[in-house]
Design an enzyme around this catalytic site. Structure first.
Site, short mmCIF file in Angstrom:
data_model
loop_
_atom_site.label_atom_id
_atom_site.label_comp_id
_atom_site.label_asym_id
_atom_site.label_seq_id
_atom_site.Cartn_x
_atom_site.Cartn_y
_atom_site.Cartn_z
N ASN A 1 2.48 9.54 -26.42
CA ASN A 1 1.94 9.50 -25.07
C ASN A 1 1.98 10.89 -24.46
O ASN A 1 2.93 11.64 -24.64
CB ASN A 1 2.62 8.45 -24.18
CG ASN A 1 4.13 8.54 -24.14
OD1 ASN A 1 4.78 8.98 -25.08
ND2 ASN A 1 4.71 8.08 -23.05
N CYS B 1 -0.66 -1.36 -24.36
CA CYS B 1 -1.24 -1.73 -23.06
C CYS B 1 -2.65 -2.28 -23.27
O CYS B 1 -3.24 -2.17 -24.35
CB CYS B 1 -1.24 -0.54 -22.11
SG CYS B 1 -2.59 0.62 -22.38
N GLU C 1 -0.90 5.20 -28.72
CA GLU C 1 -1.85 4.52 -29.61
C GLU C 1 -3.23 5.16 -29.52
O GLU C 1 -3.90 5.41 -30.53
CB GLU C 1 -1.98 3.03 -29.23
CG GLU C 1 -0.70 2.24 -29.34
CD GLU C 1 0.13 2.21 -28.07
OE1 GLU C 1 0.21 3.25 -27.38
OE2 GLU C 1 0.69 1.15 -27.77
N CYS D 1 -5.34 0.21 -24.46
CA CYS D 1 -5.22 0.51 -25.89
C CYS D 1 -5.72 -0.66 -26.75
O CYS D 1 -6.33 -0.45 -27.80
CB CYS D 1 -3.79 0.86 -26.25
SG CYS D 1 -3.30 2.48 -25.61
N GLU E 1 1.48 12.52 -20.84
CA GLU E 1 1.34 12.20 -19.41
C GLU E 1 0.75 13.36 -18.63
O GLU E 1 0.60 14.48 -19.15
CB GLU E 1 2.71 11.78 -18.85
CG GLU E 1 3.23 10.54 -19.55
CD GLU E 1 4.49 9.97 -18.94
OE1 GLU E 1 5.18 10.67 -18.19
OE2 GLU E 1 4.79 8.79 -19.24
N CYS F 1 -1.95 7.07 -23.76
CA CYS F 1 -0.91 6.39 -24.52
C CYS F 1 -0.86 6.89 -25.97
O CYS F 1 -1.85 7.42 -26.50
CB CYS F 1 -1.17 4.89 -24.56
SG CYS F 1 -0.95 4.05 -23.00
N1 THU Z 1 2.74 3.89 -23.15
C1 THU Z 1 2.29 4.13 -24.42
O1 THU Z 1 2.14 5.28 -24.83
N2 THU Z 1 2.04 3.05 -25.21
C2 THU Z 1 2.31 1.77 -24.88
O2 THU Z 1 2.13 0.87 -25.69
C3 THU Z 1 2.80 1.45 -23.54
C4 THU Z 1 2.89 2.58 -22.60
C5 THU Z 1 3.09 5.05 -22.32
C6 THU Z 1 2.19 5.38 -21.17
C7 THU Z 1 3.12 6.13 -20.26
O3 THU Z 1 3.17 7.49 -20.64
C8 THU Z 1 4.48 5.52 -20.51
O4 THU Z 1 4.36 4.84 -21.76
C9 THU Z 1 4.95 4.55 -19.43
O5 THU Z 1 4.01 3.59 -19.17
#
Ligand code: THU
Length: 132
Positions: A42, A88, A55, A91, A44, A53
């Site tokens: 991920n 999520c 994925e 994704c 941000e 994310c």
């Molecule tokens: N996130 C992911 O990278 N993958 C997931 O399956 C769930 C959420 C990340 C997005 C964000 O940077 C952090 O987790 C909190 O939501």
């Protein structure tokens, strides 16, 4: 590569996550049908909305490397959650763009157990125009 190895690849990627806002690192490992593994984390952003994310990072990297719809064999996702961390909804929709409904999606928890689901389990009745 078996699912344990793929999950270990996802787990080890967490340290590369850029998650200064949520402090919730996630790693993904995408297995291609030719045996290649492409990782994602991920990434941000201070705007929060521009966050990507793990994925999607892995899937978009695969596409950028020339892989096509139907080349994806499985994906593993790892976070630091007590329970299994599911992808999520955004994704899931991106997976549906490039993956067959029966593609395995491996989740894990703090006990390092692996839950094997399919994309269809996670996104039934998907909106897609796939003809694969
Ligand atoms: N996130 C992911 O990278 N993958 C997931 O399956 C769930 C959420 C990340 C997005 C964000 O940077 C952090 O987790 C909190 O939501």
């Amino acid at each position: 590569m078996n699912k344990e190895q793929l999950m270990e690849s996802a787990r080890s990627m967490k340290e590369r996550a850029y998650a200064p806002y949520s402090k919730f690192p996630v790693g993904a490992a995408l297995l291609l049908k030719d045996g290649t593994v492409i990782n994602g984390v991920n990434v941000e952003n201070v705007s929060l909305g521009a966050t990507n994310c793990a994925e999607r990072t892995a899937i978009f990297t695969a596409i950028a490397n020339g892989y096509k719809k139907g080349d994806l064999q499985a994906i593993a996702v790892a976070g630091d959650t007590a329970d299994f961390l599911p992808p999520c909804s955004i994704c899931r929709q991106v997976l549906a763009e490039f993956c067959l409904p029966d593609m395995p999606v491996y989740l894990t928890n703090e006990k390092k157990e692996i839950l094997e689901l399919t994309l269809k389990d996670l996104l039934p009745f998907a909106f897609t125009d796939l003809e694969m």
